[in-house]
Design a protein around this motif. Structure first.
Motif, PDB file in Angstrom:
ATOM      1  N   UNK A 199       0.848  -1.189   0.000  1.00 50.03           N
ATOM      2  CA  UNK A 199       0.000   0.000   0.000  1.00 50.03           C
ATOM      3  C   UNK A 199       0.884   1.240   0.000  1.00 50.03           C
ATOM      4  N   UNK A 200       0.750   2.071  -1.032  1.00 52.46           N
ATOM      5  CA  UNK A 200       1.528   3.300  -1.068  1.00 52.46           C
ATOM      6  C   UNK A 200       3.010   3.041  -0.940  1.00 52.46           C
ATOM      7  N   UNK A 201       3.613   3.630   0.079  1.00 52.58           N
ATOM      8  CA  UNK A 201       5.046   3.489   0.306  1.00 52.58           C
ATOM      9  C   UNK A 201       5.385   2.437   1.360  1.00 52.58           C
ATOM     10  N   UNK A 202       4.432   1.565   1.677  1.00 54.54           N
ATOM     11  CA  UNK A 202       4.711   0.511   2.654  1.00 54.54           C
ATOM     12  C   UNK A 202       5.931  -0.288   2.228  1.00 54.54           C
ATOM     13  N   UNK A 203       6.778  -0.616   3.184  1.00 57.13           N
ATOM     14  CA  UNK A 203       7.982  -1.381   2.892  1.00 57.13           C
ATOM     15  C   UNK A 203       7.692  -2.868   2.787  1.00 57.13           C
ATOM     16  N   UNK A 204       8.718  -3.660   2.472  1.00 57.54           N
ATOM     17  CA  UNK A 204       8.536  -5.113   2.329  1.00 57.54           C
ATOM     18  C   UNK A 204       8.204  -5.782   3.660  1.00 57.54           C
ATOM     19  N   UNK A 205       7.384  -6.809   3.581  1.00 54.93           N
ATOM     20  CA  UNK A 205       6.964  -7.559   4.768  1.00 54.93           C
ATOM     21  C   UNK A 205       6.946  -9.047   4.457  1.00 54.93           C
ATOM     22  N   UNK A 206       6.981  -9.829   5.512  1.00 52.73           N
ATOM     23  CA  UNK A 206       6.789 -11.267   5.363  1.00 52.73           C
ATOM     24  C   UNK A 206       5.298 -11.578   5.360  1.00 52.73           C
ATOM     25  N   UNK A 207       4.928 -12.569   4.578  1.00 53.31           N
ATOM     26  CA  UNK A 207       3.565 -13.113   4.533  1.00 53.31           C
ATOM     27  C   UNK A 207       3.679 -14.593   4.853  1.00 53.31           C
ATOM     28  N   UNK A 208       2.996 -15.041   5.904  1.00 60.45           N
ATOM     29  CA  UNK A 208       2.914 -16.480   6.115  1.00 60.45           C
ATOM     30  C   UNK A 208       1.516 -16.830   6.607  1.00 60.45           C
ATOM     31  N   UNK A 209       0.623 -17.188   5.673  1.00 59.20           N
ATOM     32  CA  UNK A 209      -0.700 -17.664   6.065  1.00 59.20           C
ATOM     33  C   UNK A 209      -0.689 -19.169   6.287  1.00 59.20           C
ATOM     34  N   UNK A 210      -1.574 -19.636   7.135  1.00 60.57           N
ATOM     35  CA  UNK A 210      -1.745 -21.074   7.362  1.00 60.57           C
ATOM     36  C   UNK A 210      -3.234 -21.349   7.488  1.00 60.57           C
ATOM     37  N   UNK A 211      -3.755 -22.170   6.609  1.00 66.11           N
ATOM     38  CA  UNK A 211      -5.180 -22.493   6.591  1.00 66.11           C
ATOM     39  C   UNK A 211      -5.333 -23.986   6.843  1.00 66.11           C
ATOM     40  N   UNK A 212      -6.054 -24.332   7.905  1.00 63.59           N
ATOM     41  CA  UNK A 212      -6.172 -25.739   8.302  1.00 63.59           C
ATOM     42  C   UNK A 212      -7.638 -26.076   8.556  1.00 63.59           C
ATOM     43  N   UNK A 213      -8.085 -27.203   8.027  1.00 63.11           N
ATOM     44  CA  UNK A 213      -9.407 -27.743   8.341  1.00 63.11           C
ATOM     45  C   UNK A 213      -9.206 -29.064   9.072  1.00 63.11           C
ATOM     46  N   UNK A 214      -9.829 -29.175  10.252  1.00 64.27           N
ATOM     47  CA  UNK A 214      -9.610 -30.361  11.091  1.00 64.27           C
ATOM     48  C   UNK A 214     -10.937 -30.958  11.537  1.00 64.27           C
ATOM     49  N   UNK A 215     -10.851 -32.122  12.118  1.00 68.11           N
ATOM     50  CA  UNK A 215     -12.012 -32.802  12.668  1.00 68.11           C
ATOM     51  C   UNK A 215     -12.736 -31.908  13.669  1.00 68.11           C
ATOM     52  N   UNK A 216     -14.059 -31.924  13.628  1.00 70.62           N
ATOM     53  CA  UNK A 216     -14.845 -31.125  14.561  1.00 70.62           C
ATOM     54  C   UNK A 216     -14.449 -31.452  16.006  1.00 70.62           C
ATOM     55  N   UNK A 217     -14.273 -30.398  16.790  1.00 69.80           N
ATOM     56  CA  UNK A 217     -13.881 -30.572  18.187  1.00 69.80           C
ATOM     57  C   UNK A 217     -12.384 -30.548  18.412  1.00 69.80           C
ATOM     58  N   UNK A 218     -11.589 -30.516  17.313  1.00 71.78           N
ATOM     59  CA  UNK A 218     -10.132 -30.520  17.426  1.00 71.78           C
ATOM     60  C   UNK A 218      -9.508 -29.179  17.049  1.00 71.78           C
ATOM     61  N   UNK A 219     -10.341 -28.181  16.761  1.00 70.35           N
ATOM     62  CA  UNK A 219      -9.814 -26.892  16.328  1.00 70.35           C
ATOM     63  C   UNK A 219      -8.926 -26.217  17.356  1.00 70.35           C
ATOM     64  N   UNK A 220      -9.371 -26.176  18.594  1.00 70.43           N
ATOM     65  CA  UNK A 220      -8.592 -25.515  19.645  1.00 70.43           C
ATOM     66  C   UNK A 220      -7.267 -26.235  19.873  1.00 70.43           C
ATOM     67  N   UNK A 221      -7.294 -27.567  19.842  1.00 75.58           N
ATOM     68  CA  UNK A 221      -6.052 -28.329  20.010  1.00 75.58           C
ATOM     69  C   UNK A 221      -5.097 -28.079  18.847  1.00 75.58           C
ATOM     70  N   UNK A 222      -5.651 -28.014  17.640  1.00 75.67           N
ATOM     71  CA  UNK A 222      -4.819 -27.737  16.472  1.00 75.67           C
ATOM     72  C   UNK A 222      -4.202 -26.343  16.571  1.00 75.67           C
ATOM     73  N   UNK A 223      -5.004 -25.374  16.989  1.00 73.37           N
ATOM     74  CA  UNK A 223      -4.491 -24.002  17.176  1.00 73.37           C
ATOM     75  C   UNK A 223      -3.323 -23.999  18.155  1.00 73.37           C
ATOM     76  N   UNK A 224      -3.491 -24.657  19.288  1.00 70.18           N
ATOM     77  CA  UNK A 224      -2.438 -24.672  20.313  1.00 70.18           C
ATOM     78  C   UNK A 224      -1.184 -25.384  19.809  1.00 70.18           C
TER      79      UNK A 224
END
Length: 315
Positions: A199-224
């Motif tokens: 954006x405009x004069x914004x300098x370089x940055x790192x991008x690291x996205x992580x998208x995960x789909x897990x078994x229902x009920x395991x989301x919080x454990x996966x996050x941790x």
């Protein structure tokens, strides 16, 4: 060259294509209550600080107001002056013949000296530690976890390569831990890069996205588990075996890439835009990367940067 010239100087309407595009957007709006679309919308909204470009949703009323004539007007205005555009040509060609075609179809394009500079419209990445958790009823019960790490990072050939390697390292680790060992994962998608001019004069940055789909009920454990994995790599590094595997992968990728025009186009664009030659001594640079280098990069630009966490759990 003829098509290039005509696209810029004599754009023609295609009503069928235009109507098909509008219909695709109408269908998306009809499905926007689908949890997958809701989660995707939440990603864009949070990554870009709820800026209207990233957060606002199209409505059917807005689509019905789209004016094709206005679109054509904007298009023609943008390309009425190509003074500050750069033309890249990659491929197997005869230089003299290409020069003749370039003089005929490119040199004759309209150029009145209009030079433009990107302006700050407030479309910035989030800062700090952002967390959003919510539940959602779903026909197919699954938990979705999304991380996004970003931070200021110098744009150098070494950092660009280290970012790619870090992304590949975490791809392997998360697949091993979430899919092979835990058996929770339906989907794991991550990568890491260094990008410029968000954006405009914004300098370089790192991008690291992580998208995960897990078994229902395991989301919080996966996050941790994901949070702990990042901390562990920052604190203790990775094994030489894992690094060697990543180096072998990128040697193979490089041997294939240099046969492809797309690769050389990317190299040229980086050189023109950022003044960095990403191809020079690539294999030597790859061989020189150590376990300590990867650990240092993760510590500096991922573990201590800005972090977004989204968690949508099935009710």
């Amino acid at each position: 060259m003829q098509l290039l010239y005509l696209k810029l100087t004599s754009p023609q309407k295609d009503v069928n294509a235009f109507n098909a595009f509008l219909e695709q957007n109408r269908n998306r709006i009809a499905n926007q209550n689908d949890p997958k679309f809701e989660f995707a919308d939440s990603i864009f909204a949070n990554v870009f600080c709820h800026h209207p470009l990233g957060a606002e949703k199209l409505t059917l009323n807005e689509i019905d107001k789209v004016n094709y004539d206005r679109i054509m007007e904007v298009y023609k205005n943008r390309f009425a002056d190509v003074s500050d555009l750069t033309l890249y040509i990659i491929g197997d060609f005869d230089r003299d013949s290409l020069m003749m075609l370039t003089q005929k179809y490119v040199a004759s394009l309209p150029g009145k000296g209009r030079l433009e500079k990107a302006v700050d419209i407030g479309y910035h990445l989030f800062h700090g530690d952002v967390k959003n958790y919510w539940t959602r009823k779903m026909e197919t019960a699954q938990d979705k976890v999304y991380f996004f790490w970003t931070g200021d990072c110098p744009y150098t050939a070494r950092n660009v390569l280290l970012a790619k390697m870090a992304g590949q390292v975490f791809t392997g680790i998360f697949r091993d831990e979430l899919r092979e060992e835990s058996g929770w994962t339906y989907h794991v998608d991550t990568h890491c890069s260094v990008v410029t001019d968000q954006n405009g004069d914004d300098g370089p940055v790192t991008f690291m996205p992580l998208n995960v789909t897990v078994t229902a009920g395991k989301g919080a454990e996966a996050r941790d588990l994901i949070e702990q994995t990042i901390k562990d790599v920052a604190a203790h590094g990775i094994s030489q075996e894992r690094l060697d595997k990543v180096k072998k992968y990128y040697r193979k990728v490089y041997s294939e890439d240099i046969q492809d025009n797309t690769y050389w186009m990317a190299m040229m664009r980086s050189w023109v835009k950022n003044g960095v030659n990403l191809d020079k001594d690539y294999l030597h640079l790859l061989d020189s990367i150590t376990v300590a280098d990867v650990q240092d990069f993760v510590t500096r630009y991922i573990n201590t940067g800005n972090r977004l966490i989204l968690l949508m759990e099935a009710e």
